[in-house]
Design an enzyme around this catalytic site. Structure first.
Site, PDB file in Angstrom:
ATOM      1  N   GLU A  16     -12.968  -6.240  40.673  1.00 24.97           N
ATOM      2  CA  GLU A  16     -13.814  -5.394  39.823  1.00 24.97           C
ATOM      3  C   GLU A  16     -14.540  -6.241  38.780  1.00 24.97           C
ATOM      4  O   GLU A  16     -15.725  -6.029  38.499  1.00 24.97           O
ATOM      5  CB  GLU A  16     -12.951  -4.323  39.148  1.00 24.97           C
ATOM      6  CG  GLU A  16     -12.388  -3.337  40.163  1.00 24.97           C
ATOM      7  CD  GLU A  16     -11.259  -2.477  39.635  1.00 24.97           C
ATOM      8  OE1 GLU A  16     -10.725  -1.669  40.418  1.00 24.97           O
ATOM      9  OE2 GLU A  16     -10.894  -2.613  38.450  1.00 24.97           O
ATOM     10  N   CYS A 119     -11.911   2.051  37.297  1.00 26.93           N
ATOM     11  CA  CYS A 119     -10.491   2.042  37.693  1.00 26.93           C
ATOM     12  C   CYS A 119      -9.632   2.461  36.488  1.00 26.93           C
ATOM     13  O   CYS A 119      -9.952   3.425  35.801  1.00 26.93           O
ATOM     14  CB  CYS A 119     -10.170   0.638  38.234  1.00 26.93           C
ATOM     15  SG  CYS A 119      -8.651   0.444  39.154  1.00 26.93           S
ATOM     16  N   HIS A 138      -9.502   5.395  38.515  1.00 24.96           N
ATOM     17  CA  HIS A 138      -8.600   5.266  39.656  1.00 24.96           C
ATOM     18  C   HIS A 138      -7.691   6.500  39.700  1.00 24.96           C
ATOM     19  O   HIS A 138      -7.266   6.990  38.649  1.00 24.96           O
ATOM     20  CB  HIS A 138      -7.749   3.992  39.515  1.00 24.96           C
ATOM     21  CG  HIS A 138      -7.082   3.623  40.800  1.00 24.96           C
ATOM     22  ND1 HIS A 138      -5.839   4.090  41.158  1.00 24.96           N
ATOM     23  CD2 HIS A 138      -7.506   2.857  41.834  1.00 24.96           C
ATOM     24  CE1 HIS A 138      -5.523   3.615  42.354  1.00 24.96           C
ATOM     25  NE2 HIS A 138      -6.522   2.869  42.783  1.00 24.96           N
TER      26      HIS A 138
END
Lengths: 203, 203
Positions: A16, A119, A138
């Site tokens: 990420e 996330c 997430h």
């Protein structure tokens, strides 16, 4: 040239972090990564007569050397056009529980600068007390966010200047959305082409 | 536990490197990154009484600390189940023109170990004199490969034990294909789920 500040800590999800940083650089955005030290700071590396920040050990063991230490007074919304917080459970915990980071997130958000969280990084929206609005994260941290936000399961959610996303699998559309907001739609297409996504990729 | 050796150099495409390494670690593959020094080696970092390999500066400026130096005698096909070469024009040039690397690529290939190459990394198939077979690469190096290989434009091409792919945009299906070959189809699905790809993603 637009600029972005990307936070990193031990335990940051390295895909990420890397997908966002690299994609923004491809768009001509000047990126700076800043290392958020854990409570038991392991100290900088002495290289010649300079002290570099220690490397951040990512969630899957890749060691990344950040560009600089985090120093909130030098990293305000007058210096960068965007602030990005990647995920990775342990990294996002270190970053989102850091009170100077929380203050900076509010400053960037209130000044209308682009604030990106992906996330578990979306936890920083809660710890920074951002106003209730559409957001995703997430799935593993959904229960911590769904009371305080209008929780969505879209891959990328743009709510005013807050951009949130779900995980490594949505990091490319997240990064390309940041490119579009900072540099325009044409630049997004220009950057996307040479990455050679399979033809039916939905972003 | 399966194991993979992933090469890295200055100019390696950091998304391709990171997506492959991280995805393999998620599947339980033990990954080791080895730094291929350029001709004008900048030397290791002294940390305490040890010398670590210098960090590799990726194609978009992210500095990654490799796990070790490249030492071909210690890194043969008896030690790892797979050898992976990422792209990035300058990094792929350094890696693919290194004659101990070329020798290692042939050894891994001839012993039936998985050999992965992505983006400009596919140039190593040519410089290592691998037999003519199906292969893909980043479009920018197609003309250098299409005479010596059966050039394909599929996102991921599996030809015997040689796996090739196109660029950052195909790095996830490339990495998941390596997971499938090393750990099986069930592990591929197990790893894919928590990455949270958008529902219509074609891999």
């Amino acid at each position: 040239m637009p600029s972005a500040l990307i936070l990193i800590a031990d335990g940051t999800e390295e895909m990420e972090f890397t997908i966002t940083y690299d994609t923004l650089v491809r768009a001509g955005v000047s990126c700076t990564s800043a290392y958020i030290a854990p409570a038991d700071d392991k100290g900088g590396l002495e290289i010649g007569n300079k002290t570099a920040p220690p490397f951040a050990t990512g969630s899957r063991g890749i060691n990344i050397l950040p560009d600089r230490y985090f120093a909130p007074l030098e990293l305000g919304p007058d210096k960068f056009d965007a602030l990005v917080i990647p995920g990775g459970a342990k990294g996002a915990e270190t970053i989102s529980s850091n009170s100077p980071v929380q203050h900076l997130v509010r400053e960037y958000f209130n000044k209308g600068k682009v604030v990106g969280m992906i996330c578990a990084g979306s936890l920083a929206a809660k710890t920074s007390n951002l106003p209730k609005q559409a957001l995703t994260s997430h799935p593993s941290v959904k229960t911590e966010l769904e009371k305080d936000f209008d929780y969505s399961e879209e891959p990328v959610v743009v709510s005013k200047n807050l951009v949130t996303s779900r995980g490594p699998g949505t990091a490319f559309p997240f990064a390309l959305t940041l490119v579009e907001l900072l540099c325009g739609k044409d630049k997004r297409e220009e950057v996307r082409g040479p990455m050679v996504f399979p033809s039916s990729t939905p972003w």
